[in-house]
Design a protein around this motif. Structure first.
Motif, PDB file in Angstrom:
ATOM      1  N   TRP A  45       0.830  -1.205   0.000  1.00  0.00           N
ATOM      2  CA  TRP A  45       0.000   0.000   0.000  1.00  0.00           C
ATOM      3  C   TRP A  45       0.868   1.259   0.000  1.00  0.00           C
ATOM      4  CZ3 TRP A  45      -4.364   2.192  -1.071  1.00  0.00           C
ATOM      5  CH2 TRP A  45      -4.664   3.436  -0.532  1.00  0.00           C
ATOM      6  N   HIS A  46       1.876   1.294   0.844  1.00  0.00           N
ATOM      7  CA  HIS A  46       2.723   2.481   0.924  1.00  0.00           C
ATOM      8  C   HIS A  46       3.482   2.709  -0.384  1.00  0.00           C
ATOM      9  CE1 HIS A  46       1.781   3.552   4.995  1.00  0.00           C
ATOM     10  NE2 HIS A  46       1.930   2.291   5.351  1.00  0.00           N
ATOM     11  N   SER A  47       3.932   1.641  -1.031  1.00  0.00           N
ATOM     12  CA  SER A  47       4.619   1.809  -2.317  1.00  0.00           C
ATOM     13  C   SER A  47       3.651   2.310  -3.378  1.00  0.00           C
ATOM     14  CB  SER A  47       5.274   0.503  -2.758  1.00  0.00           C
ATOM     15  OG  SER A  47       4.305  -0.451  -3.133  1.00  0.00           O
ATOM     16  N   LEU A  48       2.411   1.857  -3.320  1.00  0.00           N
ATOM     17  CA  LEU A  48       1.398   2.308  -4.274  1.00  0.00           C
ATOM     18  C   LEU A  48       0.995   3.749  -3.980  1.00  0.00           C
ATOM     19  CD1 LEU A  48      -0.597   1.520  -6.567  1.00  0.00           C
ATOM     20  CD2 LEU A  48      -2.180   0.812  -4.775  1.00  0.00           C
ATOM     21  N   TYR A  49       0.684   4.019  -2.723  1.00  0.00           N
ATOM     22  CA  TYR A  49       0.185   5.337  -2.315  1.00  0.00           C
ATOM     23  C   TYR A  49       1.219   6.435  -2.576  1.00  0.00           C
ATOM     24  CZ  TYR A  49      -2.022   8.860   0.658  1.00  0.00           C
ATOM     25  OH  TYR A  49      -2.607  10.000   1.132  1.00  0.00           O
ATOM     26  N   TYR A  50       2.473   6.162  -2.256  1.00  0.00           N
ATOM     27  CA  TYR A  50       3.510   7.189  -2.397  1.00  0.00           C
ATOM     28  C   TYR A  50       4.253   7.117  -3.719  1.00  0.00           C
ATOM     29  CZ  TYR A  50       2.637   8.038   2.502  1.00  0.00           C
ATOM     30  OH  TYR A  50       2.030   8.343   3.686  1.00  0.00           O
ATOM     31  N   GLY A  51       4.046   6.056  -4.504  1.00  0.00           N
ATOM     32  CA  GLY A  51       4.822   5.914  -5.719  1.00  0.00           C
ATOM     33  C   GLY A  51       4.027   5.814  -7.004  1.00  0.00           C
ATOM     34  N   ALA A  52       2.707   5.852  -6.936  1.00  0.00           N
ATOM     35  CA  ALA A  52       1.897   5.658  -8.141  1.00  0.00           C
ATOM     36  C   ALA A  52       1.996   6.840  -9.085  1.00  0.00           C
ATOM     37  CB  ALA A  52       0.437   5.408  -7.768  1.00  0.00           C
ATOM     38  N   GLY A  53       2.181   8.043  -8.547  1.00  0.00           N
ATOM     39  CA  GLY A  53       2.238   9.223  -9.409  1.00  0.00           C
ATOM     40  C   GLY A  53       0.959   9.369 -10.202  1.00  0.00           C
ATOM     41  N   ASP A  54       1.099   9.756 -11.446  1.00  0.00           N
ATOM     42  CA  ASP A  54      -0.065   9.979 -12.315  1.00  0.00           C
ATOM     43  C   ASP A  54      -0.223   8.786 -13.254  1.00  0.00           C
ATOM     44  OD1 ASP A  54      -2.242  11.307 -13.346  1.00  0.00           O
ATOM     45  OD2 ASP A  54      -1.055  12.466 -14.766  1.00  0.00           O
ATOM     46  N   ARG A  55      -0.423   7.603 -12.659  1.00  0.00           N
ATOM     47  CA  ARG A  55      -0.546   6.382 -13.441  1.00  0.00           C
ATOM     48  C   ARG A  55      -1.820   5.650 -13.059  1.00  0.00           C
ATOM     49  NH1 ARG A  55       4.444   2.942 -11.883  1.00  0.00           N
ATOM     50  NH2 ARG A  55       3.585   3.450  -9.878  1.00  0.00           N
ATOM     51  N   GLY A  92      -9.999 -11.493  -1.253  1.00  0.00           N
ATOM     52  CA  GLY A  92     -10.830 -10.669  -0.385  1.00  0.00           C
ATOM     53  C   GLY A  92     -10.145 -10.168   0.876  1.00  0.00           C
ATOM     54  N   GLY A  93      -9.349 -11.009   1.525  1.00  0.00           N
ATOM     55  CA  GLY A  93      -8.659 -10.582   2.740  1.00  0.00           C
ATOM     56  C   GLY A  93      -7.707  -9.431   2.473  1.00  0.00           C
ATOM     57  N   THR A  94      -6.991  -9.519   1.369  1.00  0.00           N
ATOM     58  CA  THR A  94      -6.073  -8.446   0.989  1.00  0.00           C
ATOM     59  C   THR A  94      -6.841  -7.182   0.652  1.00  0.00           C
ATOM     60  OG1 THR A  94      -4.425 -10.024   0.204  1.00  0.00           O
ATOM     61  CG2 THR A  94      -4.286  -7.781  -0.674  1.00  0.00           C
ATOM     62  N   ILE A  95      -7.947  -7.312  -0.053  1.00  0.00           N
ATOM     63  CA  ILE A  95      -8.758  -6.144  -0.398  1.00  0.00           C
ATOM     64  C   ILE A  95      -9.291  -5.480   0.863  1.00  0.00           C
ATOM     65  CG2 ILE A  95     -10.879  -5.376  -1.544  1.00  0.00           C
ATOM     66  CD1 ILE A  95     -10.239  -7.578  -3.680  1.00  0.00           C
ATOM     67  N   THR A  96      -9.725  -6.267   1.833  1.00  0.00           N
ATOM     68  CA  THR A  96     -10.195  -5.697   3.097  1.00  0.00           C
ATOM     69  C   THR A  96      -9.081  -4.910   3.784  1.00  0.00           C
ATOM     70  OG1 THR A  96     -11.949  -7.306   3.453  1.00  0.00           O
ATOM     71  CG2 THR A  96     -11.038  -6.269   5.417  1.00  0.00           C
ATOM     72  N   ILE A  97      -7.876  -5.445   3.812  1.00  0.00           N
ATOM     73  CA  ILE A  97      -6.755  -4.731   4.427  1.00  0.00           C
ATOM     74  C   ILE A  97      -6.459  -3.451   3.664  1.00  0.00           C
ATOM     75  CG2 ILE A  97      -4.285  -4.841   4.976  1.00  0.00           C
ATOM     76  CD1 ILE A  97      -4.709  -7.887   5.431  1.00  0.00           C
ATOM     77  N   LEU A  98      -6.526  -3.487   2.335  1.00  0.00           N
ATOM     78  CA  LEU A  98      -6.309  -2.265   1.551  1.00  0.00           C
ATOM     79  C   LEU A  98      -7.349  -1.199   1.897  1.00  0.00           C
ATOM     80  CD1 LEU A  98      -5.349  -3.795  -1.914  1.00  0.00           C
ATOM     81  CD2 LEU A  98      -3.860  -2.469  -0.391  1.00  0.00           C
ATOM     82  N   TYR A  99      -8.609  -1.607   2.050  1.00  0.00           N
ATOM     83  CA  TYR A  99      -9.644  -0.655   2.473  1.00  0.00           C
ATOM     84  C   TYR A  99      -9.327  -0.088   3.853  1.00  0.00           C
ATOM     85  CZ  TYR A  99     -13.207  -0.998  -1.179  1.00  0.00           C
ATOM     86  OH  TYR A  99     -13.906  -0.885  -2.361  1.00  0.00           O
ATOM     87  N   GLN A 100      -8.917  -0.946   4.783  1.00  0.00           N
ATOM     88  CA  GLN A 100      -8.587  -0.465   6.126  1.00  0.00           C
ATOM     89  C   GLN A 100      -7.479   0.582   6.065  1.00  0.00           C
ATOM     90  OE1 GLN A 100      -7.669  -4.230   7.963  1.00  0.00           O
ATOM     91  NE2 GLN A 100      -9.699  -4.393   8.891  1.00  0.00           N
TER      92      GLN A 100
END
Length: 80
Positions: free
Chosen positions: A11-21, A29-37
């Protein structure tokens, strides 16, 4: 706990590194729930479960300033 740590690192790599992509994530499902949290700032011990049907699609947009906007959740229209 180990799953949460792995997902949080992603999540942190995505949130801070996604840029304009556009980034696609395929997960269970378990992973998706954690991403929502993480996206909603819910505590690790939160018992919320976010519905995730087979092939359900969740679309999020990262807004300027760090806000995460959920455009739709668990969409299964493509199955009709």
């Amino acid at each position: 706990m180990q799953q949460h740590l792995r997902v949080a690192e992603f999540w942190h790599s995505l949130y801070y590194g996604a840029g304009d992509r556009t980034v696609g994530v395929v997960a269970h499902g378990g992973t998706i729930t954690i991403l929502y949290q993480l996206a909603l700032g819910l505590p690790l011990r939160n018992r919320s479960v976010f519905a995730t049907d087979d092939t359900g699609v969740h679309l999020w947009e990262f807004e300027p300033g760090g806000e995460v906007r959920v455009k739709f959740a668990n969409c299964t229209r493509h199955l009709a």
